[in-house]
Design an enzyme around this catalytic site. Structure first.
Site: not given
Ligand SMILES: *Cc1c(COP(=O)(O)O)cnc(C)c1O
Length: 396
Positions: A61, A114, A187, A212
């Site tokens: 951790r 998101y 993000d 992603k």
């Molecule tokens: C999928 C996504 C998230 C969340 O990510 P997880 O890995 O599913 O927790 C946050 N921001 C964007 C833009 C996303 O496409």
């Protein structure tokens, strides 16, 4: 070779995708999976742990060489001093925001984020007495007004949003945040380090759902955060406390995934651009939303902020949601699923997935018209994907 970090930092993004961070074990080419929850507590490690030094190598951790390898890779790709990986994108987002927001503090952001992020802001952050202030992030005057009217701790946005593929004016937003003493956090999941490097524009923290495009194989969930050393250390303490640690096997898969990011991204991007142009000319298509098309509201802004438009293509099919559903059912290669950024093409409709809890009125007001489809371009052959759309549209 792969340990000469300073040399690698000056190479192209493809070379960094392949080589940065690799931490070979005993004569191995690749980073081993350090499948261990704990480590020998030698004197040096013990002293670091006792002193509260970030990343004391005593327990997974706190630190693990498999995670460290991929963190270095991501830091290099973002042009950042350091990075951290998390068990999910949401964990990266919440841990980061809770590093900089306490009771009574304020975050200025947009509702066009998101969906999971908005859920947490509305359901959790407000519960802790954090002032979540939504504005239209495309309206820079409104952003300045909000920052001016009350002390703001964090300005938060996404590089390219879902599903309208709107682009945030990152250079201007970073300037405004700095002017009013807020930390700008973005993000950048949809853009990846290939599409944009937000730290170059003055953003202080860049976040990814590595689930992603970064991992790119639809086989793990994960998150990452990059920034300067001091900021990453601050976030590390909260990661330690909240415990959203990635695991070594997840990290190893992610490291392998990122090695091909540049070619996957380039291939998907090329196909997406051609597909967007092809769809726009099709008589059964109402409109196409793609920042690489002149018809997109952010065509000029995308050229300023992004290296290349997007691997996502969104469009509205004539005949509304029913026609959209039929089109998806007709697709042979593209699978119906949520998520994005994998090697395989995915297709979905916001009305029945990401925006299912919205009323039709709210969706229309937000620019998500009837028959709105979101396509995540994979790395299949371009002509096969276009042929798949052709046969699916022919059968409508
Ligand atoms: C999928 C996504 C998230 C969340 O990510 P997880 O890995 O599913 O927790 C946050 N921001 C964007 C833009 C996303 O496409």
């Amino acid at each position: 070779m792969s340990t000469d970090e300073d040399y690698l930092k000056k190479t192209g993004k493809g070379t960094r995708s392949v080589h940065s961070g690799t931490s070979p074990g005993e004569n191995s080419l690749n980073t081993p999976v350090y499948q261990s929850s704990t480590f020998f507590l030698d004197d040096e490690a013990y002293e670091m742990w006792k002193a509260g030094t970030p990343r004391a190598p005593v327990y997974t951790r706190y630190n693990n060489p498999s995670m460290r390898a991929v963190e270095k890779k991501i830091a290099h790709l973002e042009g950042a001093e350091d990075a951290l990986v998390f068990t999910s994108g949401m964990s990266a987002i919440c841990t980061t925001l809770l590093t900089f927001l306490s009771q009574g503090d304020r975050i200025v952001t947009t509702r066009n984020l998101y969906g999971g992020t908005v859920l947490s802001l509305d359901q959790d952050f407000t519960r802790f007495g954090i002032d979540v202030h939504y504005i239209d992030i495309k309206d820079l005057d409104a952003v300045e007004e909000a920052l001016k009217e009350k002390k703001t701790n964090v300005l938060y946005c996404e590089t390219v949003n879902n599903p309208l593929l709107e682009v945030s004016d990152l250079p201007e937003l970073a300037k405004l945040a700095k002017k009013y003493g807020a930390i700008p956090i973005v993000d950048s999941t949809f853009a990846t380090p290939m599409g944009c490097q937000p730290l170059d524009y003055g953003f202080e923290v860049v976040i990814h759902s590595v689930t992603k495009l970064l991992n790119g194989h639809s086989d793990i969930i994960g998150g990452a955060v990059a920034g300067n050393k001091e900021i990453i250390n601050q976030i590390w303490y909260k990661l330690r406390n909240f415990g959203g640690t990635m695991d070594p096997h997840q990290a190893s898969l992610l490291e392998r995934g990122i090695k091909t990011l540049h070619i996957r991204y380039e291939k998907a991007m090329t196909t997406a651009s051609q597909l967007a142009t092809w769809l726009e000319a099709h008589p059964k298509i109402e409109k196409v939303l793609y920042p690489g098309l002149e018809s997109h509201n952010d065509y000029e802004l995308a050229k300023k902020v992004l290296n290349s438009p997007s691997t996502m293509v969104c469009f509205e099919v004539k005949g509304g949601d029913e026609a959209g559903r039929k089109l998806m059912d007709n697709m042979i290669i593209a699978s119906q699923a949520i998520s994005l950024g994998g090697v395989e093409s995915l297709i979905s409709m916001p009305f029945s997935t990401t925006h299912v809890s919205w009323t039709q009125e709210a969706r229309l007001a937000a620019g998500i018209g009837l028959g709105f489809i979101r396509f995540s371009t994979g790395i299949e052959d371009t002509e096969d994907l276009i042929a798949d759309f052709k046969q699916a549209l022919d059968r409508l």
